[in-house]
Design a protein around this motif. Structure first.
Motif, PDB file in Angstrom:
ATOM      1  N   LEU A   1       0.823  -1.211   0.000  1.00  0.00           N
ATOM      2  CA  LEU A   1       0.000   0.000   0.000  1.00  0.00           C
ATOM      3  C   LEU A   1       0.857   1.261   0.000  1.00  0.00           C
ATOM      4  N   SER A   2       1.958   1.234   0.733  1.00  0.00           N
ATOM      5  CA  SER A   2       2.852   2.403   0.766  1.00  0.00           C
ATOM      6  C   SER A   2       3.458   2.665  -0.604  1.00  0.00           C
ATOM      7  N   THR A   3       3.803   1.552  -1.299  1.00  0.00           N
ATOM      8  CA  THR A   3       4.371   1.723  -2.645  1.00  0.00           C
ATOM      9  C   THR A   3       3.366   2.380  -3.586  1.00  0.00           C
ATOM     10  N   ILE A   4       2.111   1.932  -3.529  1.00  0.00           N
ATOM     11  CA  ILE A   4       1.081   2.529  -4.383  1.00  0.00           C
ATOM     12  C   ILE A   4       0.887   4.002  -4.035  1.00  0.00           C
ATOM     13  N   VAL A   5       0.811   4.305  -2.728  1.00  0.00           N
ATOM     14  CA  VAL A   5       0.601   5.695  -2.305  1.00  0.00           C
ATOM     15  C   VAL A   5       1.772   6.573  -2.740  1.00  0.00           C
ATOM     16  N   THR A   6       3.005   6.094  -2.559  1.00  0.00           N
ATOM     17  CA  THR A   6       4.183   6.891  -2.924  1.00  0.00           C
ATOM     18  C   THR A   6       4.247   7.147  -4.423  1.00  0.00           C
ATOM     19  N   THR A   7       4.013   6.062  -5.198  1.00  0.00           N
ATOM     20  CA  THR A   7       4.047   6.221  -6.656  1.00  0.00           C
ATOM     21  C   THR A   7       2.969   7.184  -7.134  1.00  0.00           C
ATOM     22  N   SER A   8       1.769   7.008  -6.602  1.00  0.00           N
ATOM     23  CA  SER A   8       0.677   7.887  -7.017  1.00  0.00           C
ATOM     24  C   SER A   8       0.947   9.333  -6.612  1.00  0.00           C
ATOM     25  N   ALA A   9       1.450   9.551  -5.392  1.00  0.00           N
ATOM     26  CA  ALA A   9       1.720  10.917  -4.934  1.00  0.00           C
ATOM     27  C   ALA A   9       2.788  11.585  -5.797  1.00  0.00           C
ATOM     28  N   ALA A  10       3.822  10.807  -6.192  1.00  0.00           N
ATOM     29  CA  ALA A  10       4.878  11.373  -7.032  1.00  0.00           C
ATOM     30  C   ALA A  10       4.325  11.772  -8.400  1.00  0.00           C
ATOM     31  N   LEU A  11       3.519  10.888  -8.978  1.00  0.00           N
ATOM     32  CA  LEU A  11       2.935  11.220 -10.283  1.00  0.00           C
ATOM     33  C   LEU A  11       1.962  12.390 -10.189  1.00  0.00           C
ATOM     34  N   VAL A  12       1.170  12.429  -9.107  1.00  0.00           N
ATOM     35  CA  VAL A  12       0.246  13.552  -8.914  1.00  0.00           C
ATOM     36  C   VAL A  12       1.014  14.857  -8.782  1.00  0.00           C
ATOM     37  N   ALA A  13       2.135  14.839  -8.052  1.00  0.00           N
ATOM     38  CA  ALA A  13       2.937  16.055  -7.890  1.00  0.00           C
ATOM     39  C   ALA A  13       3.513  16.522  -9.226  1.00  0.00           C
ATOM     40  N   ILE A  14       3.986  15.546 -10.039  1.00  0.00           N
ATOM     41  CA  ILE A  14       4.587  15.924 -11.325  1.00  0.00           C
ATOM     42  C   ILE A  14       3.529  16.477 -12.279  1.00  0.00           C
ATOM     43  N   ILE A  15       2.441  15.725 -12.464  1.00  0.00           N
ATOM     44  CA  ILE A  15       1.398  16.165 -13.386  1.00  0.00           C
ATOM     45  C   ILE A  15       0.721  17.432 -12.868  1.00  0.00           C
ATOM     46  N   GLY A  16       0.486  17.481 -11.550  1.00  0.00           N
ATOM     47  CA  GLY A  16      -0.117  18.690 -10.982  1.00  0.00           C
ATOM     48  C   GLY A  16       0.762  19.909 -11.168  1.00  0.00           C
ATOM     49  N   GLY A  17       2.079  19.722 -11.029  1.00  0.00           N
ATOM     50  CA  GLY A  17       2.993  20.846 -11.257  1.00  0.00           C
ATOM     51  C   GLY A  17       2.942  21.337 -12.696  1.00  0.00           C
ATOM     52  N   LEU A  18       2.852  20.370 -13.626  1.00  0.00           N
ATOM     53  CA  LEU A  18       2.739  20.772 -15.034  1.00  0.00           C
ATOM     54  C   LEU A  18       1.449  21.536 -15.307  1.00  0.00           C
ATOM     55  N   LEU A  19       0.344  21.050 -14.712  1.00  0.00           N
ATOM     56  CA  LEU A  19      -0.925  21.756 -14.899  1.00  0.00           C
ATOM     57  C   LEU A  19      -0.892  23.142 -14.264  1.00  0.00           C
TER      58      LEU A  19
ATOM     59  N   VAL B   1      -9.143  33.062 -22.791  1.00  0.00           N
ATOM     60  CA  VAL B   1      -9.911  32.947 -21.544  1.00  0.00           C
ATOM     61  C   VAL B   1     -10.728  31.664 -21.521  1.00  0.00           C
ATOM     62  N   ARG B   2     -11.216  31.207 -22.681  1.00  0.00           N
ATOM     63  CA  ARG B   2     -12.064  30.017 -22.705  1.00  0.00           C
ATOM     64  C   ARG B   2     -11.270  28.791 -22.253  1.00  0.00           C
ATOM     65  N   PRO B   3     -11.774  28.048 -21.256  1.00  0.00           N
ATOM     66  CA  PRO B   3     -11.035  26.866 -20.770  1.00  0.00           C
ATOM     67  C   PRO B   3     -10.840  25.834 -21.877  1.00  0.00           C
ATOM     68  N   ASP B   4      -9.635  25.261 -21.927  1.00  0.00           N
ATOM     69  CA  ASP B   4      -9.307  24.239 -22.910  1.00  0.00           C
ATOM     70  C   ASP B   4      -9.871  22.899 -22.448  1.00  0.00           C
ATOM     71  N   ALA B   5     -10.473  22.151 -23.388  1.00  0.00           N
ATOM     72  CA  ALA B   5     -11.048  20.849 -23.032  1.00  0.00           C
ATOM     73  C   ALA B   5      -9.976  19.894 -22.546  1.00  0.00           C
ATOM     74  N   ARG B   6      -8.762  19.981 -23.113  1.00  0.00           N
ATOM     75  CA  ARG B   6      -7.681  19.094 -22.673  1.00  0.00           C
ATOM     76  C   ARG B   6      -7.288  19.372 -21.229  1.00  0.00           C
ATOM     77  N   LEU B   7      -7.306  20.643 -20.840  1.00  0.00           N
ATOM     78  CA  LEU B   7      -6.989  20.967 -19.446  1.00  0.00           C
ATOM     79  C   LEU B   7      -8.078  20.458 -18.501  1.00  0.00           C
ATOM     80  N   ARG B   8      -9.326  20.586 -18.922  1.00  0.00           N
ATOM     81  CA  ARG B   8     -10.408  20.075 -18.072  1.00  0.00           C
ATOM     82  C   ARG B   8     -10.299  18.558 -17.895  1.00  0.00           C
ATOM     83  N   TRP B   9     -10.013  17.857 -19.000  1.00  0.00           N
ATOM     84  CA  TRP B   9      -9.847  16.409 -18.879  1.00  0.00           C
ATOM     85  C   TRP B   9      -8.633  16.065 -18.015  1.00  0.00           C
ATOM     86  N   GLY B  10      -7.568  16.829 -18.132  1.00  0.00           N
ATOM     87  CA  GLY B  10      -6.398  16.584 -17.297  1.00  0.00           C
ATOM     88  C   GLY B  10      -6.704  16.741 -15.825  1.00  0.00           C
TER      89      GLY B  10
END
Length: 379
Positions: free
Chosen positions: A52-70, A304-313
């Motif tokens: 469970l820790s491995t899943i949480v760590t991997t997911s948190a790292a990916l969320v941080a990377i993708i979230g930072g890009l967004l 100003v109009r939100p991009d559909a790709r950003l909303r899906w992201g």
């Protein structure tokens, strides 16, 4: 002595290698959790915490990377919006300035035509002497190339200036002022004269009233005086002759209608053409700036109009956070003792991970795909 696993130094690996190792560990843990007693010889109880820790760590790292890009994308979008708003503000200010110039040019044409309209003596007489302020009645006397409503302000202005001219001229006129030009040359502190023809007409009326009053007073004095001898009458006639001759010359000069000089007509025509050309240029500039403002507003709306790709992201990132971080943490909080009972957590994690990777691949394909050139809109 050979160092144990805890004593071996951990080499620095790339993020890709770390992700592969983490996924391998999760798969191995899931396989051990599904092992049966017949295959392994006995049921093995495995601690689910590393899994469970491995899943949480991997997911948190990916969320941080993708979230930072967004977040970086949103910051760039906000910067573009601020720059676009600044450009729009400048375009609106230029358009307002151009409209003011076009309005000033239009007013200049109207005033020029109004001055030509009030050069007609009958029009000035109707306004000053009879108090006529109706544009429709005045347009029966002289031609006006614009709408009657556009003539009304100038008629009102001329009537008000006529009243002010009468109050200014009456106490200051003298007997030696023969023409309006003489009075104006002598009185240099007159207020602003916007309608010279109106002032001249008012002056002529006051001078005419003054002359009539002087003649009436002289006639009254003559009648009240005792009769003169023939010699005294002849002397009075000789004394009055120069003054009478001067008045006759002045009257003839006023009644004479001089034809406008060719130079004056050419200058007036050139001035009229310049005013209309200036108005046309101002109107053209207004049209160009309005077209530019519409184009900038469309570009601003696209930013100003939100991009559909950003909303899906954002949606995929939320789903991945819920299934890869929140769900395993909730399972860990329930205190499981065997990995076999929580092996199902792996499937939501791998599904959300595949969804995230698929989104990234599709986004990159769309970004790198060659777009057809858009045809330039006709001006």
């Amino acid at each position: 002595m050979v160092p144990g696993p805890a004593q071996c130094p951990v080499p620095l690996a790339s993020p890709c290698a770390t992700f592969v190792n983490t996924l391998t560990t999760a798969l191995r843990s899931a396989h051990l959790a599904t092992a049966h007693a017949e295959a392994s010889g006995a049921h093995v109880t495995i601690d689910p915490t590393p899994f469970l820790s491995t899943i949480v760590t991997t997911s948190a790292a990916l969320v941080a990377i993708i979230g930072g890009l967004l977040v970086a994308k949103f910051v760039g979008l906000d910067t573009d919006q601020r720059a676009s708003r600044t450009i729009l503000t400048g375009a609106r200010e230029r358009l307002q300035l151009a409209r003011d110039r076009a309005q000033a040019a239009s007013q200049a044409i109207l005033r020029w035509d109004a001055e030509r309209f009030f050069r007609t003596p009958e029009v000035v007489e109707e306004v000053v002497d009879k108090g006529v302020v109706s544009p429709a009645e005045l347009m029966r006397i002289a031609s006006w190339p614009h709408e009657p409503e556009e003539l009304a302000p100038f008629v009102t202005e001329a009537a008000e200036e006529a009243a002010g001219a009468r109050e200014t001229i009456t106490p200051r006129i003298r007997s030696d002022d023969v023409f309006w030009s003489d009075f104006r040359r002598r009185c240099t502190d007159l207020p602003e004269i916007r309608w010279p023809r109106v002032w001249e007409h008012v002056y002529d009326g006051i001078a005419r009233e003054r002359d009539e009053a002087e003649r009436a007073a002289a006639e009254a004095r003559r009648r009240a005086a005792p009769p003169k001898s023939p010699i005294e009458s002849q002397l009075d006639m000789l004394n009055e002759w120069p003054r009478h001759e001067q008045q006759q010359h002045a009257l003839m000069a006023k009644l004479a209608v001089a034809e406008p000089a060719a130079d004056y007509v050419a200058i007036a025509a050139r001035r009229s053409d310049d005013l209309r050309a200036n108005h046309e240029r101002a109107q053209q500039q207004v049209g160009d700036l309005e077209a530019e403002l519409r184009r900038l507003e469309q570009e601003h709306a696209e930013i100003v109009r939100p991009d559909a790709r950003l909303r899906w992201g954002i949606v995929i990132l939320i789903v991945f956070t819920a299934l890869g971080v929140v769900l395993p943490l909730w399972v860990m909080a329930s205190g499981p003792h065997d990995l076999a009972s929580v092996r199902w957590v792996f499937y939501p994690f791998i599904g959300s991970l595949a969804l995230l990777i698929g989104y990234i691949v599709v986004y990159l394909v769309q970004l790198t795909r060659k777009k057809p050139d858009q045809a330039t809109a006709p001006a």
